[in-house]
Design a protein around this motif. Structure first.
Motif, mmCIF file in Angstrom:
data_model
loop_
_atom_site.group_PDB
_atom_site.id
_atom_site.type_symbol
_atom_site.label_atom_id
_atom_site.label_comp_id
_atom_site.label_asym_id
_atom_site.label_seq_id
_atom_site.Cartn_x
_atom_site.Cartn_y
_atom_site.Cartn_z
ATOM 1 N N VAL A 65 0.834 -1.208 0.000
ATOM 2 C CA VAL A 65 0.000 0.000 0.000
ATOM 3 C C VAL A 65 0.867 1.256 0.000
ATOM 4 N N ALA A 66 1.951 1.241 0.777
ATOM 5 C CA ALA A 66 2.852 2.397 0.819
ATOM 6 C C ALA A 66 3.459 2.667 -0.557
ATOM 7 N N ASP A 67 3.845 1.605 -1.276
ATOM 8 C CA ASP A 67 4.426 1.783 -2.611
ATOM 9 C C ASP A 67 3.390 2.319 -3.596
ATOM 10 N N LEU A 68 2.138 1.882 -3.464
ATOM 11 C CA LEU A 68 1.087 2.371 -4.356
ATOM 12 C C LEU A 68 0.776 3.848 -4.110
ATOM 13 N N LEU A 69 0.900 4.293 -2.881
ATOM 14 C CA LEU A 69 0.559 5.677 -2.550
ATOM 15 C C LEU A 69 1.733 6.637 -2.719
ATOM 16 N N GLN A 70 2.956 6.114 -2.748
ATOM 17 C CA GLN A 70 4.131 6.987 -2.785
ATOM 18 C C GLN A 70 4.104 8.003 -3.929
ATOM 19 N N PRO A 71 3.723 7.619 -5.166
ATOM 20 C CA PRO A 71 3.725 8.612 -6.259
ATOM 21 C C PRO A 71 2.720 9.744 -6.073
ATOM 22 N N PHE A 72 1.753 9.562 -5.168
ATOM 23 C CA PHE A 72 0.711 10.558 -4.987
ATOM 24 C C PHE A 72 0.924 11.431 -3.749
ATOM 25 N N GLN A 73 2.105 11.326 -3.129
ATOM 26 C CA GLN A 73 2.401 12.171 -1.978
ATOM 27 C C GLN A 73 2.331 13.634 -2.388
ATOM 28 N N GLY A 74 1.596 14.407 -1.635
ATOM 29 C CA GLY A 74 1.441 15.819 -1.951
ATOM 30 C C GLY A 74 0.271 16.118 -2.855
ATOM 31 N N ASP A 75 -0.322 15.092 -3.488
ATOM 32 C CA ASP A 75 -1.496 15.294 -4.334
ATOM 33 C C ASP A 75 -2.751 15.379 -3.468
ATOM 34 N N LEU A 76 -3.733 16.095 -3.957
ATOM 35 C CA LEU A 76 -4.997 16.219 -3.248
ATOM 36 C C LEU A 76 -5.913 15.076 -3.660
ATOM 37 N N ILE A 77 -6.314 14.268 -2.709
ATOM 38 C CA ILE A 77 -7.200 13.140 -2.937
ATOM 39 C C ILE A 77 -8.414 13.298 -2.029
ATOM 40 N N ASP A 78 -9.601 13.299 -2.612
ATOM 41 C CA ASP A 78 -10.823 13.439 -1.824
ATOM 42 C C ASP A 78 -11.416 12.094 -1.428
ATOM 43 N N MET A 79 -11.214 11.084 -2.270
ATOM 44 C CA MET A 79 -11.828 9.783 -2.034
ATOM 45 C C MET A 79 -11.038 8.707 -2.765
ATOM 46 N N VAL A 80 -11.052 7.494 -2.230
ATOM 47 C CA VAL A 80 -10.472 6.333 -2.898
ATOM 48 C C VAL A 80 -11.611 5.439 -3.370
ATOM 49 N N ALA A 81 -11.535 4.961 -4.596
ATOM 50 C CA ALA A 81 -12.534 4.040 -5.126
ATOM 51 C C ALA A 81 -11.861 2.721 -5.482
ATOM 52 N N GLY A 82 -12.450 1.609 -5.061
ATOM 53 C CA GLY A 82 -11.920 0.288 -5.364
ATOM 54 C C GLY A 82 -12.873 -0.482 -6.252
ATOM 55 N N ILE A 83 -12.317 -1.302 -7.138
ATOM 56 C CA ILE A 83 -13.117 -2.030 -8.121
ATOM 57 C C ILE A 83 -13.391 -3.445 -7.628
ATOM 58 N N ILE A 91 -9.928 -4.600 -1.322
ATOM 59 C CA ILE A 91 -8.938 -4.813 -0.261
ATOM 60 C C ILE A 91 -7.886 -3.712 -0.286
ATOM 61 N N LEU A 92 -7.248 -3.541 -1.428
ATOM 62 C CA LEU A 92 -6.203 -2.512 -1.538
ATOM 63 C C LEU A 92 -6.797 -1.113 -1.432
ATOM 64 N N GLY A 93 -7.966 -0.910 -2.026
ATOM 65 C CA GLY A 93 -8.587 0.412 -1.990
ATOM 66 C C GLY A 93 -8.955 0.833 -0.579
ATOM 67 N N ALA A 94 -9.561 -0.082 0.174
ATOM 68 C CA ALA A 94 -9.935 0.247 1.558
ATOM 69 C C ALA A 94 -8.693 0.472 2.418
ATOM 70 N N ALA A 95 -7.644 -0.337 2.181
ATOM 71 C CA ALA A 95 -6.403 -0.142 2.936
ATOM 72 C C ALA A 95 -5.785 1.217 2.617
ATOM 73 N N ALA A 96 -5.789 1.597 1.337
ATOM 74 C CA ALA A 96 -5.247 2.904 0.948
ATOM 75 C C ALA A 96 -6.070 4.038 1.544
ATOM 76 N N ALA A 97 -7.392 3.890 1.538
ATOM 77 C CA ALA A 97 -8.257 4.928 2.113
ATOM 78 C C ALA A 97 -7.997 5.091 3.604
#
Length: 222
Positions: free
Chosen positions: A47-65, A71-77
């Motif tokens: 999860v940390a590796d998936l989120l690393q490129p978005f550090q500093g970006d504005l994210i309002d919500m995470v959506a998982g398919i 699993i990954l989407g809820a963990a990231a959220a």
């Protein structure tokens, strides 16, 4: 790799060795990534590796398919302290929805849907799935988000999206200030080098966990 073992040098993608190979034949995916979710440090690092490129970006919500993207989407959220939106296979939501047909990685025709009361115009959404193989599933999810006015933030500046709710009032040549900024985008353990995978990479900011030296093997399902 043992589910209790944590390597001393946890380089990006070390947890990919936790994934289990297919032992049931061609009617199943070539491997099962979900075994790495059983490893506490493996899941955290993935999860940390998936989120690393978005550090500093504005994210309002995470959506998982549906389904493994939940699993990954809820963990990231949870890590981002943001809400989580489930994009479902059709027929499971008892509320008003928007539906989108698509062809999945196996060539089967399916329909996904999303509730219409969770995405507002301009909402910046990080889309998460377990794997992007042909890209059909992720592309359908992108279409749902954008049709509702949300921003799969991270759209490349060379590929502007003209939103229908804007085009009704403004001709395309005046829309420069209305094109959403590059903020977030698409995340998956692997984004294969398929036609659909390339389409997504060219248009959205993407994150995945596969080191470049291993990408050809994953593209060939080896």
């Amino acid at each position: 790799m043992d589910l209790c073992h944590v390597p001393a040098n946890r380089e990006k993608g070390w947890y990919l060795a936790l994934m289990a190979p297919n032992v049931k034949g061609p009617n199943y995916a070539w491997l099962d990534p979900s075994r790495l979710y059983c490893h506490p440090q493996g899941l955290q690092d993935c999860v940390a590796d998936l989120l690393q490129p978005f550090q500093g970006d504005l994210i309002d919500m995470v959506a998982g398919i549906d389904a493994m993207g939940f699993i990954l989407g809820a963990a990231a959220a949870a890590v981002l302290q943001k809400g989580f939106l489930a994009i479902r296979k059709a027929g499971h939501l008892c509320v008003q929805t928007l539906a989108q047909p698509y062809t999945d990685y196996s060539g089967r025709e399916k329909v996904m849907e999303v509730r219409t009361d969770a995405i507002s115009q301009g909402l910046r959404i990080l889309l998460v799935d377990q794997w992007v193989e042909t890209g059909g599933t992720m592309r359908a999810a992108i279409q749902l988000v954008e049709q509702l006015g949300g921003v799969v933030a991270g759209r490349r500046r060379g590929h502007p999206r003209v939103y229908p709710w804007v085009q009704q009032e403004h001709p395309p040549c005046t829309l420069g200030w209305l094109v959403p900024p590059c903020l977030t985008g698409v995340a998956a353990i692997c984004i294969e080098d398929s036609e659909g995978g390339r389409w997504i990479r060219e248009r959205y900011k993407c994150a995945h966990c596969v080191p470049p030296r291993l990408q050809p093997r994953f593209d060939r399902h080896q």
